[in-house]
Scaffold this active site. Structure first.
Site, PDB file in Angstrom:
ATOM      1  N   ASP A   1       5.058  28.513   2.597  1.00  0.00           N
ATOM      2  CA  ASP A   1       6.174  29.451   2.476  1.00  0.00           C
ATOM      3  C   ASP A   1       5.982  30.612   3.444  1.00  0.00           C
ATOM      4  O   ASP A   1       5.036  31.394   3.316  1.00  0.00           O
ATOM      5  CB  ASP A   1       6.259  29.976   1.042  1.00  0.00           C
ATOM      6  CG  ASP A   1       7.451  30.888   0.837  1.00  0.00           C
ATOM      7  OD1 ASP A   1       8.560  30.373   0.613  1.00  0.00           O
ATOM      8  OD2 ASP A   1       7.273  32.120   0.915  1.00  0.00           O
TER       9      ASP A   1
ATOM     10  N   TYR B   1       7.296  38.449   7.563  1.00  0.00           N
ATOM     11  CA  TYR B   1       5.833  38.474   7.484  1.00  0.00           C
ATOM     12  C   TYR B   1       5.184  38.667   8.850  1.00  0.00           C
ATOM     13  O   TYR B   1       3.987  38.927   8.942  1.00  0.00           O
ATOM     14  CB  TYR B   1       5.302  37.172   6.858  1.00  0.00           C
ATOM     15  CG  TYR B   1       5.809  36.887   5.475  1.00  0.00           C
ATOM     16  CD1 TYR B   1       6.402  37.867   4.682  1.00  0.00           C
ATOM     17  CD2 TYR B   1       5.708  35.606   4.939  1.00  0.00           C
ATOM     18  CE1 TYR B   1       6.873  37.588   3.407  1.00  0.00           C
ATOM     19  CE2 TYR B   1       6.172  35.317   3.663  1.00  0.00           C
ATOM     20  CZ  TYR B   1       6.766  36.305   2.907  1.00  0.00           C
ATOM     21  OH  TYR B   1       7.231  36.013   1.649  1.00  0.00           O
TER      22      TYR B   1
ATOM     23  N   LYS C   1      12.381  32.468   6.093  1.00  0.00           N
ATOM     24  CA  LYS C   1      13.449  33.294   5.518  1.00  0.00           C
ATOM     25  C   LYS C   1      14.106  34.199   6.561  1.00  0.00           C
ATOM     26  O   LYS C   1      13.454  34.644   7.521  1.00  0.00           O
ATOM     27  CB  LYS C   1      12.887  34.158   4.383  1.00  0.00           C
ATOM     28  CG  LYS C   1      12.097  33.378   3.349  1.00  0.00           C
ATOM     29  CD  LYS C   1      11.566  34.270   2.254  1.00  0.00           C
ATOM     30  CE  LYS C   1      10.552  33.534   1.405  1.00  0.00           C
ATOM     31  NZ  LYS C   1       9.237  33.427   2.052  1.00  0.00           N
TER      32      LYS C   1
ATOM     33  N   HIS D   1      16.385  36.156   2.610  1.00  0.00           N
ATOM     34  CA  HIS D   1      15.201  36.770   2.013  1.00  0.00           C
ATOM     35  C   HIS D   1      15.548  37.773   0.920  1.00  0.00           C
ATOM     36  O   HIS D   1      14.956  37.781  -0.159  1.00  0.00           O
ATOM     37  CB  HIS D   1      14.364  37.452   3.106  1.00  0.00           C
ATOM     38  CG  HIS D   1      12.935  37.660   2.725  1.00  0.00           C
ATOM     39  ND1 HIS D   1      11.931  37.850   3.640  1.00  0.00           N
ATOM     40  CD2 HIS D   1      12.321  37.703   1.515  1.00  0.00           C
ATOM     41  CE1 HIS D   1      10.768  38.007   3.019  1.00  0.00           C
ATOM     42  NE2 HIS D   1      10.983  37.929   1.725  1.00  0.00           N
TER      43      HIS D   1
END
Length: 309
Positions: free
Chosen positions: A42, A47, A76, A107
Site C-alpha cells: 500500500d 508518502y 493514492k 486519499h
C-alpha cells in the site's frame, strides 16, 4: 488469503503499508516481505517514496523473486492533484515503474490548491492551515478516477477516509462503484456502522492504522494504544500470540483488509502470522466492548484544521 472485490478481482487480506519508509530501509523491508509471502503493498503519492518502491519492485521482478501479476499494488491521489487525476496517476505509475495499478484511491475527500503534479510541495497555506480548494467537487474527481479504468491504467478504484455520508454520495453519482474504502479502524475505533454500510453496499474496507496510531507513530498519533487493553492481552495469551497478531486477526475476521505499517523487519513475520488461529464469535463480541470511538489519525495535528469536524 484474499477477498473478492465488487468487480471480481481479488485482493490479499494482509498487506504492508510503506509509510513512513525511506531509502535503504524500503528495499530491505519489501524484499523481506516478499520472501515471507506478502503480495499486497500500500503506497501513496503523499508518502513521497513511490520512486524508491518502484526501484525495489523492479529488482524483485528482474531477479524473478516475484512476478508483477502476483502482486497487488495500491497507491493514492494527492489532495493537490484532484484537478489532474490522469496526470497524477501516470506520474505515480512512472515512479513505481508499473504499467498498471491494482487499486488507485482518492486519499482524502478534500481537494487542495494545485501545487503541480509530482511535486512534494506542502498542502498548507502561509499560516499553516490546509489550503482547501472549493472549486473541485468530489464528483468531478470520481468521474476522472473512472476514466483511469477505461484507459487501462488501473484495475480498481476506491476512496479513502470517507464517512458514511460521503460514501453514500459517491455511490449515488458513480458509474464505476468504488471497490474499496480505506479507513482508520482498530479495536479502540471500530466504526461498526461505517464498516457495515460499506460492506452492505459491496465496498470492501481496508483498515489503515489497524493496530492503532501509537503502534504506527506515537509522536504523531499519541501514546494511547489498544495493544495495552487487558481484554486483548488476555485473548492473545490464550492463543499464544502477540496482541498485535490478535488485533490483526480480529480485523480480517471482520472481513476487512489490514495493512499494518512496520519499519522493523522482525515485525513483518509477526504481522503475517495470523492465519493459524481463529477467534470465536463470543471473543469477537467481547472485543466490541473495548471500542472507545477514539480516532488517532487527527489531521488537525499536521493540517491545522480538523477535517472531520
Amino acid at each position: 488469503m484474499e477477498i473478492t472485490l465488487n468487480n471480481g478481482l481479488r485482493m490479499p487480506i494482509v498487506g504492508l503499508g510503506v509509510w513512513p519508509m525511506e531509502g535503504k530501509l524500503i528495499r530491505e523491508l519489501i524484499i523481506q516481505a516478499i520472501n515471507l509471502g506478502y503480495r499486497h503493498f500500500d503506497c501513496a503519492a503523499e508518502y513521497k517514496n513511490e520512486a524508491e518502491v518502484g526501484e525495489v519492485l523492479q529488482e524483485a521482478f528482474q531477479s524473478s523473486l516475484v512476478k508483477r501479476e502476483d502482486l497487488f499494488i495500491t497507491t493514492k491521489l494527492r489532495n493537490s492533484d484532484h484537478g489532474h487525476v490522469v496526470e497524477a496517476c501516470k506520474d505515480s505509475l512512472k515512479k513505481l515503474q508499473l504499467e498498471y495499478l491494482d487499486l488507485y484511491l482518492v486519499h482524502f475527500p478534500v481537494a487542495t490548491k494545485d501545487t503541480g503534479v509530482g511535486t512534494t510541495a506542502s498542502d498548507l497555506d502561509e499560516v499553516g492551515v490546509l489550503n482547501i480548494d472549493t472549486t473541485i467537487p468530489l464528483e468531478t474527481t470520481w468521474h476522472a478516477m473512472e476514466d483511469l479504468v477505461s484507459m487501462g491504467l488501473v484495475r480498481s478504484i476506491g476512496i479513502s477516509n470517507y464517512d458514511i455520508f460521503l460514501t453514500r454520495d459517491c455511490l449515488a453519482y458513480s458509474k464505476v462503484k468504488p471497490a474499496v474504502n480505506q479507513i482508520e479502524t482498530h479495536p479502540y475505533f471500530q466504526r461498526e456502522s461505517l464498516v457495515m454500510f460499506c460492506q452492505k453496499h459491496g465496498i470492501s474496507v481496508t483498515a489503515h492504522t489497524p493496530l492503532g496510531g501509537a503502534a504506527a507513530n506515537s509522536e504523531w498519533f499519541g501514546s494511547q494504544s489498544c495493544l495495552d487493553a487487558p481484554v486483548l492481552k488476555g485473548l492473545a495469551g490464550k492463543y499464544g500470540k502477540t496482541v498485535a497478531q490478535l488485533v490483526l486477526r480480529w480485523g480480517f475476521q471482520r472481513n476487512t483488509v489490514v495493512i499494518p505499517k512496520s519499519s522493523k523487519i522482525e515485525r513483518l513475520e509477526e504481522n503475517f502470522g495470523v492465519f493459524d488461529f481463529e477467534l470465536t464469535k463470543g471473543e469477537m463480541d467481547l472485543i466490541k466492548k473495548v471500542d472507545r470511538s477514539s480516532r488517532t489519525d487527527q489531521p488537525a495535528k499536521f493540517w491545522g484544521i480538523d477535517l472531520y469536524a
